[in-house]
Design a protein around this motif. Structure first.
Motif, PDB file in Angstrom:
ATOM      1  N   ILE A  76       0.804  -1.175  -0.086  1.00  0.00           N
ATOM      2  CA  ILE A  76       0.071   0.097  -0.009  1.00  0.00           C
ATOM      3  C   ILE A  76       0.927   1.365  -0.079  1.00  0.00           C
ATOM      4  CG2 ILE A  76      -1.719   1.316   1.369  1.00  0.00           C
ATOM      5  CD1 ILE A  76      -2.378  -1.411   2.458  1.00  0.00           C
ATOM      6  N   VAL A  77       0.554   2.187  -0.773  1.00  0.00           N
ATOM      7  CA  VAL A  77       1.344   3.560  -0.979  1.00  0.00           C
ATOM      8  C   VAL A  77       0.137   4.615  -0.595  1.00  0.00           C
ATOM      9  CG1 VAL A  77       2.770   5.039  -2.098  1.00  0.00           C
ATOM     10  CG2 VAL A  77       3.001   2.571  -2.676  1.00  0.00           C
ATOM     11  N   GLU A  78       0.590   5.541   0.537  1.00  0.00           N
ATOM     12  CA  GLU A  78      -0.667   6.499   0.864  1.00  0.00           C
ATOM     13  C   GLU A  78       0.529   7.704   1.367  1.00  0.00           C
ATOM     14  OE1 GLU A  78      -2.982   4.364   3.671  1.00  0.00           O
ATOM     15  OE2 GLU A  78      -1.792   4.834   4.970  1.00  0.00           O
ATOM     16  N   LYS A  79      -0.284   8.748   1.005  1.00  0.00           N
ATOM     17  CA  LYS A  79       0.230   9.906   1.508  1.00  0.00           C
ATOM     18  C   LYS A  79      -0.243  10.179   3.123  1.00  0.00           C
ATOM     19  CE  LYS A  79      -0.792  13.780  -0.750  1.00  0.00           C
ATOM     20  NZ  LYS A  79      -1.456  14.844  -1.697  1.00  0.00           N
ATOM     21  N   GLN A  80       0.745  10.515   3.813  1.00  0.00           N
ATOM     22  CA  GLN A  80       0.459  10.997   5.038  1.00  0.00           C
ATOM     23  C   GLN A  80      -0.386  12.142   5.118  1.00  0.00           C
ATOM     24  OE1 GLN A  80       3.954  11.784   7.258  1.00  0.00           O
ATOM     25  NE2 GLN A  80       4.623   9.574   7.278  1.00  0.00           N
TER      26      GLN A  80
END
Length: 153
Positions: A148-152
Motif C-alpha cells: 500500500i502506498v499512501e500520502k501522510q
C-alpha cells in the motif's frame, strides 16, 4: 427500486475510498497457502503526484495461529530513475505474549507494517519486489502479500 439500490451502493463505495491511497494491491496466488522462497511477488505503480510525504506499507495475510512470531523478508524498491534499494524487513506478527498483532476475523489475519517513508515520492513508475528470506523451502499458512502506498495526512 433496483436503480435506487445501485445508486446507494455506488455512493457508499465512493465514500469508503481512501483519498490518501495512491496504490493498494494484494497478491493471493499462493498454492496450498505456501510462499515458496523462490517466489518473488512484484508490484508496479505510477506516482503522478508531486507533493507530500508518502508511506510504503506491507500487507501480509496469514492464517490465525501462525507458528512464527516474525517473518524475515526482503523488499526491493526500484525508483523511476533506476535506483534500486534493498531493505531487509522483519515483519512482526505476534507480541511477546503470543497475541496476533494483525486485524483478525475468524481464521484470517491481516498485518500492516510500514516499510519506508518517502519525504518526497518522485513522479514516475516504481517497482516493488517482496521476497521471503525464510530459512526453509517455503513459508506455510500465508494467504497473501501486498503493498500500500499512501500520502501522510
Amino acid at each position: 427500486m433496483k436503480t435506487k439500490f445501485l445508486l446507494i451502493a455506488f455512493v457508499l463505495v465512493l465514500m469508503s475510498c481512501n483519498q490518501n491511497q495512491l496504490f493498494d494491491k494484494f497478491n493471493s496466488d499462493f498454492t496450498d497457502n505456501r510462499w515458496e522462497v523462490s517466489d518473488v511477488k512484484s508490484f508496479e505503480f505510477e506516482n503522478k503526484q508531486s507533493e507530500g510525504t508518502s508511506d510504503l506499507k506491507l500487507h501480509f495475510g496469514h492464517i490465525r495461529g501462525f507458528q512464527f512470531k516474525e517473518v524475515p523478508l526482503e523488499v526491493e524498491i526500484t525508483s523511476p530513475d533506476g535506483n534500486v534499494e534493498k531493505l531487509p524487513v522483519i515483519l512482526k506478527l505476534m507480541d511477546e505474549s503470543g497475541n496476533d498483532l494483525g486485524d483478525c476475523s475468524g481464521d484470517i489475519c491481516d498485518v500492516y507494517q510500514s516499510i519506508k517513508t518517502f519525504e518526497k515520492l518522485e513522479q514516475g513508475k516504481y517497482k516493488v519486489a517482496v521476497k521471503s528470506t525464510f530459512a526453509g523451502p517455503f513459508l506455510p499458512n500465508v494467504l497473501g502479500v501486498g503493498i500500500i502506498v499512501e500520502k501522510q495526512k
